[in-house]
Design a protein around this motif. Sequence first.
Motif, PDB file in Angstrom:
ATOM      1  N   ALA A 108       0.831  -1.210   0.000  1.00  0.00           N
ATOM      2  CA  ALA A 108       0.000   0.000   0.000  1.00  0.00           C
ATOM      3  C   ALA A 108       0.863   1.257   0.000  1.00  0.00           C
ATOM      4  CB  ALA A 108      -0.939  -0.002   1.203  1.00  0.00           C
ATOM      5  N   LYS A 109       1.948   1.233   0.771  1.00  0.00           N
ATOM      6  CA  LYS A 109       2.847   2.398   0.816  1.00  0.00           C
ATOM      7  C   LYS A 109       3.510   2.631  -0.534  1.00  0.00           C
ATOM      8  CE  LYS A 109       6.730   4.466   3.323  1.00  0.00           C
ATOM      9  NZ  LYS A 109       6.719   5.552   2.395  1.00  0.00           N
ATOM     10  N   VAL A 110       4.030   1.572  -1.137  1.00  0.00           N
ATOM     11  CA  VAL A 110       4.669   1.710  -2.456  1.00  0.00           C
ATOM     12  C   VAL A 110       3.643   2.198  -3.480  1.00  0.00           C
ATOM     13  CG1 VAL A 110       5.761   0.442  -4.356  1.00  0.00           C
ATOM     14  CG2 VAL A 110       6.482   0.010  -1.998  1.00  0.00           C
ATOM     15  N   TYR A 111       2.440   1.671  -3.409  1.00  0.00           N
ATOM     16  CA  TYR A 111       1.375   2.051  -4.347  1.00  0.00           C
ATOM     17  C   TYR A 111       1.039   3.539  -4.228  1.00  0.00           C
ATOM     18  CZ  TYR A 111      -3.267   2.297  -6.440  1.00  0.00           C
ATOM     19  OH  TYR A 111      -4.356   2.651  -7.193  1.00  0.00           O
ATOM     20  N   GLY A 162      16.607  -2.061 -12.865  1.00  0.00           N
ATOM     21  CA  GLY A 162      16.288  -3.418 -13.301  1.00  0.00           C
ATOM     22  C   GLY A 162      15.229  -4.104 -12.462  1.00  0.00           C
ATOM     23  N   THR A 163      14.764  -3.437 -11.421  1.00  0.00           N
ATOM     24  CA  THR A 163      13.765  -4.031 -10.533  1.00  0.00           C
ATOM     25  C   THR A 163      12.452  -4.286 -11.267  1.00  0.00           C
ATOM     26  OG1 THR A 163      14.787  -2.841  -8.700  1.00  0.00           O
ATOM     27  CG2 THR A 163      12.604  -3.787  -8.301  1.00  0.00           C
ATOM     28  N   GLY A 164      12.015  -3.315 -12.057  1.00  0.00           N
ATOM     29  CA  GLY A 164      10.763  -3.471 -12.811  1.00  0.00           C
ATOM     30  C   GLY A 164      10.814  -4.657 -13.747  1.00  0.00           C
ATOM     31  N   LYS A 165      11.933  -4.804 -14.434  1.00  0.00           N
ATOM     32  CA  LYS A 165      12.082  -5.928 -15.365  1.00  0.00           C
ATOM     33  C   LYS A 165      12.047  -7.263 -14.616  1.00  0.00           C
ATOM     34  CE  LYS A 165      14.792  -7.663 -19.170  1.00  0.00           C
ATOM     35  NZ  LYS A 165      16.003  -7.611 -19.951  1.00  0.00           N
ATOM     36  N   GLN A 166      12.675  -7.321 -13.446  1.00  0.00           N
ATOM     37  CA  GLN A 166      12.668  -8.553 -12.655  1.00  0.00           C
ATOM     38  C   GLN A 166      11.255  -8.883 -12.161  1.00  0.00           C
ATOM     39  OE1 GLN A 166      15.843  -9.072  -9.719  1.00  0.00           O
ATOM     40  NE2 GLN A 166      16.959  -7.440 -10.753  1.00  0.00           N
ATOM     41  N   LEU A 167      10.501  -7.856 -11.768  1.00  0.00           N
ATOM     42  CA  LEU A 167       9.123  -8.085 -11.331  1.00  0.00           C
ATOM     43  C   LEU A 167       8.250  -8.564 -12.489  1.00  0.00           C
ATOM     44  CD1 LEU A 167       8.717  -5.052  -8.921  1.00  0.00           C
ATOM     45  CD2 LEU A 167       8.401  -7.459  -8.292  1.00  0.00           C
ATOM     46  N   ILE A 195      10.632  -2.442  -1.902  1.00  0.00           N
ATOM     47  CA  ILE A 195      10.845  -1.284  -2.769  1.00  0.00           C
ATOM     48  C   ILE A 195       9.973  -1.261  -4.014  1.00  0.00           C
ATOM     49  CG2 ILE A 195      13.208  -0.917  -1.970  1.00  0.00           C
ATOM     50  CD1 ILE A 195      14.114  -2.422  -4.551  1.00  0.00           C
ATOM     51  N   GLY A 196       9.202  -2.316  -4.241  1.00  0.00           N
ATOM     52  CA  GLY A 196       8.338  -2.345  -5.411  1.00  0.00           C
ATOM     53  C   GLY A 196       7.510  -3.605  -5.436  1.00  0.00           C
ATOM     54  N   PHE A 197       6.507  -3.610  -6.321  1.00  0.00           N
ATOM     55  CA  PHE A 197       5.684  -4.796  -6.474  1.00  0.00           C
ATOM     56  C   PHE A 197       5.037  -4.816  -7.849  1.00  0.00           C
ATOM     57  CE2 PHE A 197       2.517  -1.719  -5.256  1.00  0.00           C
ATOM     58  CZ  PHE A 197       1.353  -2.113  -5.906  1.00  0.00           C
ATOM     59  N   ALA A 198       4.618  -6.002  -8.236  1.00  0.00           N
ATOM     60  CA  ALA A 198       3.846  -6.199  -9.466  1.00  0.00           C
ATOM     61  C   ALA A 198       2.694  -7.126  -9.115  1.00  0.00           C
ATOM     62  CB  ALA A 198       4.704  -6.820 -10.561  1.00  0.00           C
ATOM     63  N   ALA A 199       1.522  -6.792  -9.632  1.00  0.00           N
ATOM     64  CA  ALA A 199       0.320  -7.592  -9.382  1.00  0.00           C
ATOM     65  C   ALA A 199      -0.240  -8.070 -10.708  1.00  0.00           C
ATOM     66  CB  ALA A 199      -0.719  -6.759  -8.637  1.00  0.00           C
ATOM     67  N   PRO A 205      10.506   5.659  -6.005  1.00  0.00           N
ATOM     68  CA  PRO A 205      11.288   6.453  -6.967  1.00  0.00           C
ATOM     69  C   PRO A 205      12.775   6.120  -6.989  1.00  0.00           C
ATOM     70  CG  PRO A 205       9.727   7.851  -5.826  1.00  0.00           C
ATOM     71  CD  PRO A 205       9.653   6.490  -5.175  1.00  0.00           C
ATOM     72  N   GLU A 206      13.375   5.895  -5.823  1.00  0.00           N
ATOM     73  CA  GLU A 206      14.813   5.624  -5.771  1.00  0.00           C
ATOM     74  C   GLU A 206      15.174   4.241  -6.313  1.00  0.00           C
ATOM     75  OE1 GLU A 206      13.063   4.794  -1.641  1.00  0.00           O
ATOM     76  OE2 GLU A 206      12.817   6.321  -3.182  1.00  0.00           O
TER      77      GLU A 206
END
Length: 173
Positions: free
Chosen positions: A15-18, A100-105, A70-74, A94-95
């Motif tokens: 929820a915080k990341v969102y 590459g985190t988005g690609k890994q998710l 630091i991030g999530f994908a649903a 943002p940091e």
Amino acid sequence: MQIRKAKEEDIKSIAKVYVDGWKTTYDGLVPNHYLESLTYEEAEQNWLLFLSDTNQPFIYIAVNDKGEKIGFAAGSSTDDDKFGGELYALYLLPESRGLGTGKQLISAVANHFQEKGIYSMMVWVMEQNKSGLGFYEWLGGKEYLRRKSEFGGMTVEDVAFCWEDVSILCQED
């Protein structure tokens, strides 16, 4: 960094990341009063509701070396005739962007879909979100559909990107 399937106790962090992701990504793209109205508590409830849906929803979370989420994908299955899976959300603090985190998710989501026998997916992205559009194009997504959405009384254009074969998004560990 670790990418793992989220558990119910991760919902507060999700929820915080969102909320923080919305406030940075969509600043200037949707009305400020809409962004200011977003709360962690409401986001927690919405993500718990998402996980109780009948379309086999799931969330993967990124945890950095310090143990911070630091991030999530649903994702979930869809009723779309052509694309069986939907990347429902992808948000990073943002940091954590550009590392590459988005690609890994996305890879974790694509692997999850393949394990469930879903070999295609789509994602909706706000047309004004140029970094999001660029990211999905860079990953090989093709424009599929368009729709209009409303946030805080403002109408925005959304673009659906699709992958007919999610295996191109899967990374080896």
